[in-house]
Design a protein around this motif. Structure first.
Motif, PDB file in Angstrom:
ATOM      1  N   LEU A  33       0.860  -1.183   0.000  1.00  0.00           N
ATOM      2  CA  LEU A  33       0.000   0.000   0.000  1.00  0.00           C
ATOM      3  C   LEU A  33       0.895   1.231   0.000  1.00  0.00           C
ATOM      4  O   LEU A  33       1.806   1.348   0.831  1.00  0.00           O
ATOM      5  N   HIS A  34       0.639   2.128  -0.949  1.00  0.00           N
ATOM      6  CA  HIS A  34       1.429   3.361  -1.070  1.00  0.00           C
ATOM      7  C   HIS A  34       0.569   4.559  -0.705  1.00  0.00           C
ATOM      8  O   HIS A  34      -0.626   4.602  -1.060  1.00  0.00           O
ATOM      9  N   TRP A  35       1.157   5.547  -0.042  1.00  0.00           N
ATOM     10  CA  TRP A  35       0.534   6.854   0.173  1.00  0.00           C
ATOM     11  C   TRP A  35       1.401   7.923  -0.503  1.00  0.00           C
ATOM     12  O   TRP A  35       2.620   7.935  -0.349  1.00  0.00           O
ATOM     13  N   TYR A  36       0.717   8.834  -1.220  1.00  0.00           N
ATOM     14  CA  TYR A  36       1.387   9.949  -1.884  1.00  0.00           C
ATOM     15  C   TYR A  36       0.705  11.249  -1.500  1.00  0.00           C
ATOM     16  O   TYR A  36      -0.507  11.282  -1.284  1.00  0.00           O
ATOM     17  N   ARG A  37       1.479  12.313  -1.474  1.00  0.00           N
ATOM     18  CA  ARG A  37       0.939  13.652  -1.250  1.00  0.00           C
ATOM     19  C   ARG A  37       1.140  14.455  -2.525  1.00  0.00           C
ATOM     20  O   ARG A  37       2.254  14.470  -3.079  1.00  0.00           O
ATOM     21  N   TRP A  38       0.078  15.139  -2.978  1.00  0.00           N
ATOM     22  CA  TRP A  38       0.124  15.899  -4.223  1.00  0.00           C
ATOM     23  C   TRP A  38      -0.320  17.317  -3.931  1.00  0.00           C
ATOM     24  O   TRP A  38      -1.509  17.607  -3.815  1.00  0.00           O
ATOM     25  N   GLU A  39       0.674  18.210  -3.834  1.00  0.00           N
ATOM     26  CA  GLU A  39       0.386  19.619  -3.631  1.00  0.00           C
ATOM     27  C   GLU A  39       0.096  20.281  -4.963  1.00  0.00           C
ATOM     28  O   GLU A  39       0.663  19.891  -5.991  1.00  0.00           O
ATOM     29  N   THR A  40      -0.722  21.314  -4.913  1.00  0.00           N
ATOM     30  CA  THR A  40      -1.114  22.025  -6.133  1.00  0.00           C
ATOM     31  C   THR A  40       0.124  22.529  -6.860  1.00  0.00           C
ATOM     32  O   THR A  40       1.038  23.073  -6.238  1.00  0.00           O
ATOM     33  N   ALA A  41       0.147  22.334  -8.160  1.00  0.00           N
ATOM     34  CA  ALA A  41       1.222  22.815  -9.046  1.00  0.00           C
ATOM     35  C   ALA A  41       2.553  22.092  -8.808  1.00  0.00           C
ATOM     36  O   ALA A  41       3.586  22.522  -9.315  1.00  0.00           O
TER      37      ALA A  41
ATOM     38  N   PHE B 105       7.150  11.113  -9.678  1.00  0.00           N
ATOM     39  CA  PHE B 105       6.271  11.681 -10.682  1.00  0.00           C
ATOM     40  C   PHE B 105       6.829  12.956 -11.298  1.00  0.00           C
ATOM     41  O   PHE B 105       7.538  13.733 -10.649  1.00  0.00           O
ATOM     42  N   GLY B 106       6.455  13.189 -12.543  1.00  0.00           N
ATOM     43  CA  GLY B 106       6.679  14.471 -13.184  1.00  0.00           C
ATOM     44  C   GLY B 106       5.590  15.449 -12.784  1.00  0.00           C
ATOM     45  O   GLY B 106       4.643  15.088 -12.073  1.00  0.00           O
ATOM     46  N   PRO B 107       5.702  16.691 -13.256  1.00  0.00           N
ATOM     47  CA  PRO B 107       4.756  17.731 -12.849  1.00  0.00           C
ATOM     48  C   PRO B 107       3.412  17.667 -13.567  1.00  0.00           C
ATOM     49  O   PRO B 107       2.479  18.362 -13.172  1.00  0.00           O
ATOM     50  N   GLY B 108       3.319  16.833 -14.590  1.00  0.00           N
ATOM     51  CA  GLY B 108       2.048  16.704 -15.294  1.00  0.00           C
ATOM     52  C   GLY B 108       1.951  17.595 -16.522  1.00  0.00           C
ATOM     53  O   GLY B 108       2.585  18.655 -16.600  1.00  0.00           O
ATOM     54  N   THR B 109       1.178  17.139 -17.479  1.00  0.00           N
ATOM     55  CA  THR B 109       0.820  17.934 -18.670  1.00  0.00           C
ATOM     56  C   THR B 109      -0.690  18.012 -18.721  1.00  0.00           C
ATOM     57  O   THR B 109      -1.359  16.981 -18.763  1.00  0.00           O
ATOM     58  N   ARG B 110      -1.192  19.237 -18.704  1.00  0.00           N
ATOM     59  CA  ARG B 110      -2.649  19.395 -18.833  1.00  0.00           C
ATOM     60  C   ARG B 110      -2.963  19.578 -20.309  1.00  0.00           C
ATOM     61  O   ARG B 110      -2.618  20.590 -20.907  1.00  0.00           O
ATOM     62  N   LEU B 111      -3.582  18.558 -20.876  1.00  0.00           N
ATOM     63  CA  LEU B 111      -3.901  18.549 -22.305  1.00  0.00           C
ATOM     64  C   LEU B 111      -5.368  18.890 -22.507  1.00  0.00           C
ATOM     65  O   LEU B 111      -6.241  18.300 -21.871  1.00  0.00           O
ATOM     66  N   THR B 112      -5.604  19.834 -23.399  1.00  0.00           N
ATOM     67  CA  THR B 112      -6.961  20.172 -23.803  1.00  0.00           C
ATOM     68  C   THR B 112      -7.100  19.883 -25.286  1.00  0.00           C
ATOM     69  O   THR B 112      -6.281  20.355 -26.092  1.00  0.00           O
TER      70      THR B 112
END
Lengths: 113, 114
Positions: A33-41, B105-112
């Motif tokens: 089981l993994h937990w991750y935190r994802w802050e905005t941007a 993880f990478g920062p993500g790409t928001r695709l529209t």
């Protein structure tokens, strides 16, 4: 496909409150089981990887417990701070050996100053 | 620190276009993954790769293909973009195969897709 569920979907707390949320997963074919935190941007970042029933892990004010027999994990945050505001994701690994994860939908935590 | 970079943060494409999303990791990781994230659905695995030129379908591979010609680079290809592929796309890598390996993880790409 494993069904991983998180609750609540969102949570608003005041600075200094302690909080917890739940991740439930099928207990059959469970491996980790993994937990991750994802802050905005920002990018999601790993908090914990747990595998043993009864395991408890801690990182600063954040801790997690695991019950593999009944298929749930709790994430606790003690004395929440505004910088704890983020989406918290859990993911279950089913022993495929490829490291393939099935994620829950996440819990969005907002800590108000 | 492991760094996973994605080619664009924001991308706008037209229906029917061929779209390439690039991901590069700098820590010699074996495994690489592509996810999409939609509100209320969490991260869903599209494809993953456990070695150069090796790929495996994830849970939602329809409409996508991938390429891994070099260990550090994993590309996601939308052969003919459609509006239902509008989403946030996240790339991830892990050191090796195994369920205990945390993913970066990478920062993500928001695709529209319009």
């Amino acid at each position: 496909i494993l069904n991983v569920e998180q609750s609540p979907q969102s949570l608003h707390v005041q600075e200094g409150d302690s909080t917890n949320f739940t991740c439930s997963f099928p207990s059959s074919n469970f491996y980790a089981l993994h937990w991750y935190r994802w802050e905005t941007a920002k990018s999601p970042e790993a908090l914990f990887v747990m595998t043993l029933n009864g395991d408890e892990k801690k990182k600063g004010r954040i801790s997690a417990t695991l019950n593999t027999k009944e298929g749930y994990s709790y994430l606790y945050i003690k004395g929440s701070q505004p910088e704890d505001s983020a989406t918290y994701l859990c993911a279950s690994a089913g022993g495929t050996s490829y490291g393939k994860l099935t994620f829950g939908q996440g819990t969005i935590l907002t800590v108000h100053p | 620190d492991v760094k996973v970079t994605q080619s664009s943060r924001y991308l706008v494409k037209r229906t029917g276009e061929k779209v390439f999303l690039e991901c590069v990791q700098d820590m010699d990781h074996e495994n690489m993954f592509w996810y999409r994230q939609d509100p209320g659905l969490g991260l869903r695995l599209i494809y993953f790769s456990y070695d150069v030129k090796m790929k495996e379908k994830g849970d939602i591979p329809e409409g996508y293909s991938v390429s891994r010609e070099k260990k550090e680079r994993f590309s996601l290809i939308l052969e003919s973009a459609s509006t239902n592929q509008t989403s946030m796309y996240l790339c991830a890598s892990s050191l090796s195969a195994g369920d205990l390996m945390e993913q970066y993880f990478g920062p993500g790409t928001r695709l529209t897709v319009t």
